[in-house]
Design a protein around this motif. Structure first.
Motif, PDB file in Angstrom:
ATOM      1  N   PHE A  50      43.224 -12.436  31.148  1.00 31.35           N
ATOM      2  CA  PHE A  50      42.514 -11.423  31.116  1.00 31.35           C
ATOM      3  C   PHE A  50      40.889 -11.704  31.222  1.00 31.35           C
ATOM      4  N   VAL A  51      40.005 -10.869  31.604  1.00 28.56           N
ATOM      5  CA  VAL A  51      38.759 -10.308  32.244  1.00 28.56           C
ATOM      6  C   VAL A  51      37.773  -9.775  31.729  1.00 28.56           C
ATOM      7  N   ARG A  52      36.662 -10.183  32.234  1.00 27.11           N
ATOM      8  CA  ARG A  52      35.410  -9.186  31.503  1.00 27.11           C
ATOM      9  C   ARG A  52      34.830  -8.663  32.237  1.00 27.11           C
ATOM     10  N   LEU A  53      34.307  -7.714  32.337  1.00 29.56           N
ATOM     11  CA  LEU A  53      33.091  -6.900  32.745  1.00 29.56           C
ATOM     12  C   LEU A  53      32.014  -7.020  32.800  1.00 29.56           C
ATOM     13  N   ALA A 121      39.840  -4.429  22.712  1.00 35.34           N
ATOM     14  CA  ALA A 121      38.516  -5.433  23.423  1.00 35.34           C
ATOM     15  C   ALA A 121      38.541  -6.059  24.521  1.00 35.34           C
ATOM     16  N   PRO A 122      37.409  -6.838  24.486  1.00 39.04           N
ATOM     17  CA  PRO A 122      36.511  -7.133  25.989  1.00 39.04           C
ATOM     18  C   PRO A 122      36.763  -7.625  27.024  1.00 39.04           C
ATOM     19  N   ASP A 123      37.916  -8.275  26.695  1.00 36.25           N
ATOM     20  CA  ASP A 123      38.906  -9.011  27.890  1.00 36.25           C
ATOM     21  C   ASP A 123      40.263  -7.678  27.973  1.00 36.25           C
ATOM     22  N   HIS A 124      40.070  -6.612  27.372  1.00 39.61           N
ATOM     23  CA  HIS A 124      40.994  -5.865  27.708  1.00 39.61           C
ATOM     24  C   HIS A 124      40.596  -4.548  28.639  1.00 39.61           C
ATOM     25  N   LEU A 125      39.702  -4.510  28.526  1.00 41.95           N
ATOM     26  CA  LEU A 125      38.487  -2.910  29.225  1.00 41.95           C
ATOM     27  C   LEU A 125      39.233  -3.116  30.154  1.00 41.95           C
ATOM     28  N   PRO A 126      39.348  -4.202  31.170  1.00 39.51           N
ATOM     29  CA  PRO A 126      39.574  -3.791  32.722  1.00 39.51           C
ATOM     30  C   PRO A 126      41.009  -3.260  32.912  1.00 39.51           C
ATOM     31  N   ALA A 127      41.985  -3.979  32.202  1.00 39.44           N
ATOM     32  CA  ALA A 127      43.532  -3.587  32.559  1.00 39.44           C
ATOM     33  C   ALA A 127      43.160  -1.401  31.681  1.00 39.44           C
ATOM     34  N   LEU A 128      42.795  -1.151  30.539  1.00 31.10           N
ATOM     35  CA  LEU A 128      42.442  -0.064  30.769  1.00 31.10           C
ATOM     36  C   LEU A 128      41.969   1.223  31.967  1.00 31.10           C
ATOM     37  N   LEU A 129      40.601   0.579  31.690  1.00 28.96           N
ATOM     38  CA  LEU A 129      40.856   0.988  33.217  1.00 28.96           C
ATOM     39  C   LEU A 129      40.822   1.224  34.647  1.00 28.96           C
ATOM     40  N   LEU A 130      42.253   0.361  35.161  1.00 33.38           N
ATOM     41  CA  LEU A 130      42.767   0.674  35.193  1.00 33.38           C
ATOM     42  C   LEU A 130      44.037   0.228  35.825  1.00 33.38           C
ATOM     43  N   GLY A 131      44.322   1.184  34.369  1.00 35.59           N
ATOM     44  CA  GLY A 131      45.703   1.871  34.571  1.00 35.59           C
ATOM     45  C   GLY A 131      47.493   0.875  33.774  1.00 35.59           C
ATOM     46  N   ARG A 132      46.648  -0.301  34.134  1.00 35.59           N
ATOM     47  CA  ARG A 132      47.895  -1.396  33.393  1.00 35.59           C
ATOM     48  C   ARG A 132      49.256  -0.967  32.970  1.00 35.59           C
ATOM     49  N   TRP A 133      48.579  -0.433  31.558  1.00 35.38           N
ATOM     50  CA  TRP A 133      49.810  -0.094  30.933  1.00 35.38           C
ATOM     51  C   TRP A 133      49.110   0.923  30.464  1.00 35.38           C
ATOM     52  N   GLY A 134      48.212   1.928  30.750  1.00 38.19           N
ATOM     53  CA  GLY A 134      47.736   3.000  30.217  1.00 38.19           C
ATOM     54  C   GLY A 134      46.442   2.497  28.652  1.00 38.19           C
ATOM     55  N   ALA A 135      46.011   3.703  28.596  1.00 34.43           N
ATOM     56  CA  ALA A 135      45.955   3.262  26.531  1.00 34.43           C
ATOM     57  C   ALA A 135      46.655   3.808  25.472  1.00 34.43           C
ATOM     58  N   VAL A 136      47.931   3.910  26.292  1.00 29.29           N
ATOM     59  CA  VAL A 136      48.168   4.216  24.459  1.00 29.29           C
ATOM     60  C   VAL A 136      49.293   2.950  25.109  1.00 29.29           C
ATOM     61  N   GLY A 137      49.786   2.621  26.197  1.00 35.33           N
ATOM     62  CA  GLY A 137      50.590   1.445  26.334  1.00 35.33           C
ATOM     63  C   GLY A 137      50.022  -0.404  25.677  1.00 35.33           C
ATOM     64  N   LEU A 138      48.921  -0.008  25.875  1.00 31.08           N
ATOM     65  CA  LEU A 138      48.123  -1.347  25.931  1.00 31.08           C
ATOM     66  C   LEU A 138      47.229  -1.343  24.468  1.00 31.08           C
ATOM     67  N   ALA A 139      47.071  -0.150  23.548  1.00 30.97           N
ATOM     68  CA  ALA A 139      47.343  -0.306  22.316  1.00 30.97           C
ATOM     69  C   ALA A 139      48.766  -0.658  21.466  1.00 30.97           C
ATOM     70  N   ASP A 164      52.500  -0.788  43.588  1.00 35.68           N
ATOM     71  CA  ASP A 164      53.746  -0.954  43.505  1.00 35.68           C
ATOM     72  C   ASP A 164      53.498  -2.910  43.574  1.00 35.68           C
ATOM     73  N   ILE A 165      53.016  -3.562  43.876  1.00 32.23           N
ATOM     74  CA  ILE A 165      52.519  -4.766  43.447  1.00 32.23           C
ATOM     75  C   ILE A 165      51.440  -5.119  42.635  1.00 32.23           C
ATOM     76  N   ALA A 166      51.422  -5.907  41.981  1.00 32.29           N
ATOM     77  CA  ALA A 166      50.258  -6.540  41.202  1.00 32.29           C
ATOM     78  C   ALA A 166      50.156  -8.206  40.869  1.00 32.29           C
ATOM     79  N   ASP A 167      48.729  -8.359  40.379  1.00 30.35           N
ATOM     80  CA  ASP A 167      49.119 -10.256  40.490  1.00 30.35           C
ATOM     81  C   ASP A 167      48.230 -10.280  39.824  1.00 30.35           C
ATOM     82  N   ASP A 168      49.040 -11.352  39.737  1.00 28.16           N
ATOM     83  CA  ASP A 168      48.573 -12.050  37.314  1.00 28.16           C
ATOM     84  C   ASP A 168      48.182 -13.600  37.788  1.00 28.16           C
ATOM     85  N   LEU A 169      47.807 -13.617  38.994  1.00 29.35           N
ATOM     86  CA  LEU A 169      47.360 -14.929  39.412  1.00 29.35           C
ATOM     87  C   LEU A 169      45.944 -15.270  39.533  1.00 29.35           C
TER      88      LEU A 169
END
Length: 169
Positions: A50-53, A121-139, A164-169
């Motif tokens: 979870f990140v806040r921009l 939710a503000p904590d999910h905005l970076p995931a939305l913008l960067l395509g982590r799951w896409g808007a539909v997957g996020l919802a 190819d590589i994602a880092d959640d640490l």
């Protein structure tokens, strides 16, 4: 990369993970995921980070050329407002003939579910913008995310992007 390189990288990264933490890998068939699976690593990432921009409007403004390309590729000629509620405030995108012509702050929409608006939710905005799951997957993943009546448009603007590589640490 070839399979040997993928396996070597997965082995190296796995050796760097401190005790008590878990390494996840994901991707499509034939990518890093296959190497991770062959080493017994989990392939379904948890909730992510979870990140806040600091300035979501500025960040989204910089992405306007990308959003315009996505709208053009989908042959969408959308015109009108798209408001993304962050619950305590909102981001207003103005669309004109399939282009984003303005991005600015807007008043809060406390309950976008009631109005069938977009709520992230503000904590999910970076995931939305960067395509982590896409808007539909996020919802689908989070109950504090709604795409409302703009689900199709949000899916075009914010698709799932493979990495190819994602880092959640």
């Amino acid at each position: 990369a070839d399979r040997a390189t993928a396996l070597a990288l997965v082995d190296h990264v796995a050796g760097q993970v401190p005790p008590g933490l878990r390494l996840y890998a994901y991707g499509g068939p034939g990518r890093w995921e296959q190497a991770a699976l062959s080493r017994g690593l989990a392939t379904e990432p948890g909730n992510g980070i979870f990140v806040r921009l600091p300035d979501p409007v500025r960040t989204l403004s910089r992405l306007v050329p990308v959003l315009d390309r996505r709208l053009a590729a989908a042959s969408r000629g959308d015109t009108g407002p798209l408001t993304i509620s962050l619950y305590d405030r909102s981001i207003h995108l103005e669309l004109a003939e399939g282009r984003v012509v303005d991005v600015r702050w807007a008043p809060a929409i406390e309950d976008p579910f009631d109005r069938e608006d977009v709520g992230i939710a503000p904590d999910h905005l970076p995931a939305l913008l960067l395509g982590r799951w896409g808007a539909v997957g996020l919802a689908e993943r989070y109950d504090d995310v709604t795409l409302g009546r703009h689900a199709e448009l949000m899916a075009v603007l914010f698709p799932h992007l493979e990495a190819d590589i994602a880092d959640d640490l």
